[in-house]
Scaffold this motif. Structure first.
Motif, PDB file in Angstrom:
ATOM      1  N   ALA A   1       0.828  -1.210   0.000  1.00 31.21           N
ATOM      2  CA  ALA A   1       0.000   0.000   0.000  1.00 31.21           C
ATOM      3  C   ALA A   1       0.861   1.258   0.000  1.00 31.21           C
ATOM      4  N   PHE A   2       1.906   1.281   0.818  1.00 34.67           N
ATOM      5  CA  PHE A   2       2.763   2.452   0.870  1.00 34.67           C
ATOM      6  C   PHE A   2       3.539   2.640  -0.436  1.00 34.67           C
ATOM      7  N   PHE A   3       3.959   1.545  -1.045  1.00 34.56           N
ATOM      8  CA  PHE A   3       4.673   1.654  -2.320  1.00 34.56           C
ATOM      9  C   PHE A   3       3.767   2.228  -3.404  1.00 34.56           C
ATOM     10  N   LEU A   4       2.562   1.667  -3.522  1.00 36.20           N
ATOM     11  CA  LEU A   4       1.649   2.137  -4.560  1.00 36.20           C
ATOM     12  C   LEU A   4       1.235   3.581  -4.324  1.00 36.20           C
ATOM     13  N   CYS A   5       1.037   3.945  -3.066  1.00 37.26           N
ATOM     14  CA  CYS A   5       0.661   5.318  -2.755  1.00 37.26           C
ATOM     15  C   CYS A   5       1.801   6.281  -3.092  1.00 37.26           C
ATOM     16  N   GLY A   6       3.031   5.903  -2.743  1.00 40.58           N
ATOM     17  CA  GLY A   6       4.175   6.739  -3.081  1.00 40.58           C
ATOM     18  C   GLY A   6       4.340   6.890  -4.580  1.00 40.58           C
ATOM     19  N   LYS A   7       4.135   5.812  -5.297  1.00 38.89           N
ATOM     20  CA  LYS A   7       4.236   5.837  -6.762  1.00 38.89           C
ATOM     21  C   LYS A   7       3.186   6.785  -7.362  1.00 38.89           C
ATOM     22  N   ALA A   8       1.958   6.702  -6.852  1.00 41.46           N
ATOM     23  CA  ALA A   8       0.895   7.568  -7.358  1.00 41.46           C
ATOM     24  C   ALA A   8       1.134   9.031  -6.995  1.00 41.46           C
ATOM     25  N   LEU A   9       1.632   9.276  -5.789  1.00 37.62           N
ATOM     26  CA  LEU A   9       1.936  10.644  -5.376  1.00 37.62           C
ATOM     27  C   LEU A   9       3.034  11.259  -6.246  1.00 37.62           C
ATOM     28  N   LEU A  10       3.994  10.448  -6.643  1.00 43.26           N
ATOM     29  CA  LEU A  10       5.042  10.924  -7.546  1.00 43.26           C
ATOM     30  C   LEU A  10       4.440  11.357  -8.875  1.00 43.26           C
ATOM     31  N   GLU A  11       3.522  10.557  -9.406  1.00 41.92           N
ATOM     32  CA  GLU A  11       2.872  10.926 -10.655  1.00 41.92           C
ATOM     33  C   GLU A  11       2.056  12.206 -10.500  1.00 41.92           C
ATOM     34  N   LEU A  12       1.376  12.349  -9.355  1.00 45.86           N
ATOM     35  CA  LEU A  12       0.589  13.555  -9.112  1.00 45.86           C
ATOM     36  C   LEU A  12       1.499  14.784  -9.026  1.00 45.86           C
ATOM     37  N   ALA A  13       2.649  14.636  -8.371  1.00 47.76           N
ATOM     38  CA  ALA A  13       3.597  15.746  -8.268  1.00 47.76           C
ATOM     39  C   ALA A  13       4.101  16.143  -9.654  1.00 47.76           C
ATOM     40  N   ARG A  14       4.335  15.164 -10.516  1.00 47.39           N
ATOM     41  CA  ARG A  14       4.783  15.468 -11.879  1.00 47.39           C
ATOM     42  C   ARG A  14       3.713  16.240 -12.646  1.00 47.39           C
ATOM     43  N   ILE A  15       2.468  15.834 -12.470  1.00 44.11           N
ATOM     44  CA  ILE A  15       1.377  16.535 -13.138  1.00 44.11           C
ATOM     45  C   ILE A  15       1.308  17.977 -12.659  1.00 44.11           C
ATOM     46  N   GLU A  16       1.417  18.168 -11.363  1.00 42.52           N
ATOM     47  CA  GLU A  16       1.362  19.516 -10.800  1.00 42.52           C
ATOM     48  C   GLU A  16       2.521  20.372 -11.312  1.00 42.52           C
ATOM     49  N   ASN A  17       3.705  19.789 -11.385  1.00 43.75           N
ATOM     50  CA  ASN A  17       4.863  20.523 -11.885  1.00 43.75           C
ATOM     51  C   ASN A  17       4.695  20.901 -13.353  1.00 43.75           C
TER      52      ASN A  17
END
Length: 362
Positions: A79-95
């Motif tokens: 769960a923590f791995f998948l959440c971290g992976k998704a948060l990284l993608e969200l940060a890229r979108i925001e950037n």
């Protein structure tokens, strides 16, 4: 970023909450099943490109599992791995959205700049007439809210750090390869934040585990070599970049040779998947070869520039020595990525923050 946590942790430090009774066991089973459903839903959101919904669902699963088993329990790793992976993608979108917004902002000329300055002065005069106590309370509240707000890139790093610790302490092949994937994503976080030295360390840790457990034709190896090549290029270490890009090509060619053997032996419809993968790999090679050429060209250009600078400095007056020392000090500073803001053990905020959906249009 902080150093890796110890490979093993005591039950006390892990704060696990074991299920001792049959009723508790049923409760644990219910939590696990519900979390699996949430993880499945999150993965579907990722496939559909709905990263915000994926993050929300993954965070709910993380909160549920952490509450039941403890923050760094084995049950929380996926769960923590998948959440971290998704948060990284969200940060890229925001950037990306922020970058597009900044590109669209026109530069102000002198007259307009004067007008803006005047409006700011008038606004400051108006604020001075307001109640001082109200200003102080509002300022305090804004400061507190700013301190509590944690960026998605920071959250991604902390989630992935916890996942890495969970997987790293276990010795079986599957968990060690998951630890490698956590290192890979941590490296991507480092690249996204501009902390290339840390990113290189994480990618190299990933590569070390993959070389130990994966066959030499694995596409995962090719990906890690590629990420190392890109990051060495960002860090202006072009010989190392060329080396890893070349290693990535060797892995891909090895994979292609293996696929070709399967295709040659296949009959009829057999081998369709291998043919599809072969086409994908063929399309990847030109891009990597182009990056090798770019790195080599940058290395040559950098050598010429260094020689010009050396000749210039040699003929410069001695009065520049103190200035060059200050410049060297500034140049050695690592880019700030904010990753040291919170210790990995403090993850209560990770499973509660709800991400804001990035603007669809700017």
């Amino acid at each position: 970023m902080p150093e890796d946590a110890p490979a093993t942790s005591s039950p006390e430090s892990m704060d696990e909450k074991p299920c001792s009774s049959s009723h508790a066991a049923d409760s644990c089973s219910d939590v696990t099943e519900e979390a699996k459903k949430l993880l499945g839903a999150g993965n579907r959101h990722l496939v559909m490109g709905d990263v915000v919904s994926a993050v929300s669902v993954f965070q709910e699963a993380c909160a549920m599992l952490a509450e039941k088993y403890g923050d760094t329990a084995d049950e929380c790793g996926e769960a923590f791995f998948l959440c971290g992976k998704a948060l990284l993608e969200l940060a890229r979108i925001e950037n990306t959205v922020l970058g597009n917004a900044l590109e669209g902002v026109p530069e102000e000329d002198g007259d307009e700049g004067d007008k803006i300055d005047s409006s700011r002065i008038e606004s400051a005069d108006n604020l001075a007439e307001e109640d001082e106590d109200g200003d102080e309370e509002g300022s305090t509240a804004d400061t507190k809210e700013s301190e509590e707000e944690v960026g998605n890139l920071q959250l991604a790093w902390e989630m992935l750090e916890v996942a890495k610790v969970i997987y790293r302490r276990k010795q079986d092949k599957e968990d060690q390869l998951m630890a490698a994937q956590a290192y890979l994503k941590l490296g991507e976080v480092g690249v996204e934040s501009g902390n290339y030295s840390q990113a290189l360390q994480d990618f190299q840790q990933c590569l070390e585990l993959q070389l130990k457990y994966l066959p030499p034709h694995s596409r995962l190896l090719a990906e890690t070599h590629y990420q190392l090549g890109v990051t060495f290029g960002y860090a202006c270490q072009y010989p190392q970049a060329v080396q890893h890009f070349s290693s990535s090509i060797k892995v891909i060619e090895s994979r292609m040779a293996l696929l070709q053997e399967v295709i040659d032996k296949a009959e009829g419809a057999d081998g369709a998947e291998e043919k599809e993968e072969m086409e994908e790999l063929i399309q990847l090679l030109p891009d990597i070869k182009e990056k090798i050429e770019d790195a080599q060209e940058s290395q040559r250009s950098g050598g010429v520039a260094s020689e010009v600078i050396h000749q210039t400095l040699t003929g410069a007056s001695s009065g520049l020595s103190s200035s060059s020392g200050a410049s060297s000090s500034l140049g050695s500073k690592e880019p700030s990525d904010g990753a040291n803001a919170k210790p990995v053990s403090d993850i209560s905020h990770l499973v509660r923050k709800k991400p804001e959906k990035p603007a669809a249009t700017v």
